[in-house]
Design a protein around this motif. Structure first.
Motif, PDB file in Angstrom:
ATOM      1  N   ARG A  72       0.827  -1.214   0.000  1.00 24.90           N
ATOM      2  CA  ARG A  72       0.000   0.000   0.000  1.00 24.90           C
ATOM      3  C   ARG A  72       0.860   1.262   0.000  1.00 24.90           C
ATOM      4  N   ALA A  73       1.954   1.232   0.751  1.00 26.26           N
ATOM      5  CA  ALA A  73       2.834   2.409   0.798  1.00 26.26           C
ATOM      6  C   ALA A  73       3.451   2.674  -0.564  1.00 26.26           C
ATOM      7  N   ALA A  74       3.896   1.619  -1.243  1.00 25.83           N
ATOM      8  CA  ALA A  74       4.495   1.784  -2.569  1.00 25.83           C
ATOM      9  C   ALA A  74       3.459   2.259  -3.577  1.00 25.83           C
ATOM     10  N   MET A  75       2.244   1.749  -3.481  1.00 23.78           N
ATOM     11  CA  MET A  75       1.181   2.181  -4.382  1.00 23.78           C
ATOM     12  C   MET A  75       0.844   3.650  -4.153  1.00 23.78           C
ATOM     13  N   ASP A  76       0.809   4.062  -2.887  1.00 23.43           N
ATOM     14  CA  ASP A  76       0.537   5.472  -2.580  1.00 23.43           C
ATOM     15  C   ASP A  76       1.632   6.379  -3.144  1.00 23.43           C
ATOM     16  N   GLU A  77       2.876   5.919  -3.036  1.00 21.86           N
ATOM     17  CA  GLU A  77       4.005   6.694  -3.571  1.00 21.86           C
ATOM     18  C   GLU A  77       3.898   6.834  -5.092  1.00 21.86           C
ATOM     19  N   ALA A  78       3.555   5.737  -5.770  1.00 26.10           N
ATOM     20  CA  ALA A  78       3.411   5.774  -7.230  1.00 26.10           C
ATOM     21  C   ALA A  78       2.233   6.650  -7.635  1.00 26.10           C
ATOM     22  N   THR A  79       1.174   6.628  -6.835  1.00 32.06           N
ATOM     23  CA  THR A  79       0.005   7.469  -7.122  1.00 32.06           C
ATOM     24  C   THR A  79       0.369   8.945  -7.047  1.00 32.06           C
ATOM     25  N   GLU A  80       1.120   9.317  -6.025  1.00 36.06           N
ATOM     26  CA  GLU A  80       1.512  10.710  -5.856  1.00 36.06           C
ATOM     27  C   GLU A  80       2.412  11.192  -6.991  1.00 36.06           C
ATOM     28  N   ALA A  81       3.229  10.285  -7.529  1.00 35.53           N
ATOM     29  CA  ALA A  81       4.151  10.673  -8.608  1.00 35.53           C
ATOM     30  C   ALA A  81       3.500  10.620  -9.984  1.00 35.53           C
TER      31      ALA A  81
END
Length: 353
Positions: A131-140
């Motif tokens: 989830r943390a990695a997905m959130d990071e990719a979403t923000e970028a």
């Protein structure tokens, strides 16, 4: 054995680099004439060896000096079958590529991997890290998200889990495209989700899709790394991400928009889902495999098989296989105009006596 037309005329396949889906001008003219007249002389076909090489023309058994055409209906069925087999092969290759990358990544051990390898493929162990990695990719993400969502009807909790990411993407004008199975159409939750996303998201459906896949801006992709999806791979290798995007685009082109109805099978009493089940049964798959690939329960699958047997007048599984072939349900759907209008006669009907 008599030499082929290409050998007789001294031509090779290289002179006609095309398939049956796009004939050269000369091949178009000769094949069209052969269909209209029922046959064409070998002499007239000497300039187009491609027609024999593609099995569009074959020797007339009654007079070897003539060639008869393969029917357009059979050619269309062959082309559709080849397209279906290509998609299946592509899905298989994607799984093999992922397995190969996992194997190579494991060879170097944990700390022994180079920085480049660590960036290209990262193993995410546990839902919090995923989830943390997905959130990071979403923000970028700035322009596009491609997603494949296998399984059946989307549960409300599944849709709600990533809703905050989808809303953040919509606010930034990011375009989202999602692929689901046809079964997902029956869930109101998905329709509510699409209405909430408005024009920022577009969904299409297929009989079956690949394993879960999410790609952000065609630069980073996420795929499951374990059957229970508690581990995932974050992929940033350009070649691998590009390959996954190609798979998505080809499936997208074959899929049906969520806003459009599923096409009629053209066979009385047979639904679209039953046609899909029939095709998988004809390939030799067991009920559980058919259910998993179509995103339905085994119980629902068996209920459809029972209805299919009743409609086709089959008293056993063996007879059902025969009836499926007779009805033309053992392969990908044919063009609408080529569909049979009725199912084969049931046992005891006048034509069976």
């Amino acid at each position: 054995m008599e030499p082929g037309v290409g050998e007789m005329a001294g031509h090779t396949t290289e002179a006609h680099p095309h398939g049956a889906d796009r004939l050269c001008d000369a091949g178009d003219r000769v094949y069209s004439r052969a269909v209209r007249r029922g046959r064409v002389s070998r002499q007239d076909a000497e300039s187009v060896p491609c027609l024999v090489e593609l099995a569009l023309l074959h020797p007339d058994p009654d007079d070897m000096g003539w060639l008869v055409p393969t029917s357009p209906q059979e050619v269309m069925t062959r082309l559709l079958r080849e397209m279906h087999e290509h998609v299946v092969a592509t899905q298989s290759r994607m799984g093999e590529a992922v397995s190969a990358f996992e194997w190579y990544a494991a060879l170097g051990g944990g700390d022994a991997r180079s920085p480049a390898e660590g960036v290209a493929i990262r193993v995410l162990d546990g839902l919090p890290r995923i989830r943390a990695a997905m959130d990071e990719a979403t923000e970028a993400c700035t322009s596009e998200v491609l997603a494949v969502q296998p399984g059946g009807i989307r549960r409300e909790d599944e849709l709600s889990e990533g809703l905050h990411r989808a809303l953040a993407l919509r606010r930034r004008g990011v375009r989202m495209r999602d692929l689901y199975t046809h079964v997902a159409r029956h869930g109101q939750g998905l329709r509510n989700y699409m209405e909430l996303m408005e024009e920022a998201a577009e969904a299409r459906t297929l009989d079956e899709v690949t394993e879960r896949l999410i790609v952000f801006d065609r630069t980073v992709a996420f795929i499951p790394a374990s059957p229970d999806r508690t581990m995932a791979l974050e992929l940033r290798h350009p070649a691998l991400v590009g390959y996954l995007v190609t798979v998505f685009e080809r499936l997208w082109r074959l899929a049906i928009p969520l806003t459009a109805p599923l096409p009629d099978t053209g066979i009385e009493g047979i639904t679209h889902r039953e046609r899909s089940i029939a095709a998988l049964l004809a390939e030799g798959h067991q009920d559980a495999v058919v259910a998993e690939r179509l995103g339905i329960s085994v119980r629902t699958c068996r209920a459809h098989i029972a209805r299919l047997s009743e409609t086709l007048g089959a008293a056993s599984r063996t007879q059902l296989g025969v009836r499926i072939a007779q009805a033309g349900l053992d392969g990908p759907p044919r063009a609408a105009e080529l569909q049979p209008l009725t199912v084969p006669n049931r046992p005891g009907s006048p034509s069976d006596r």
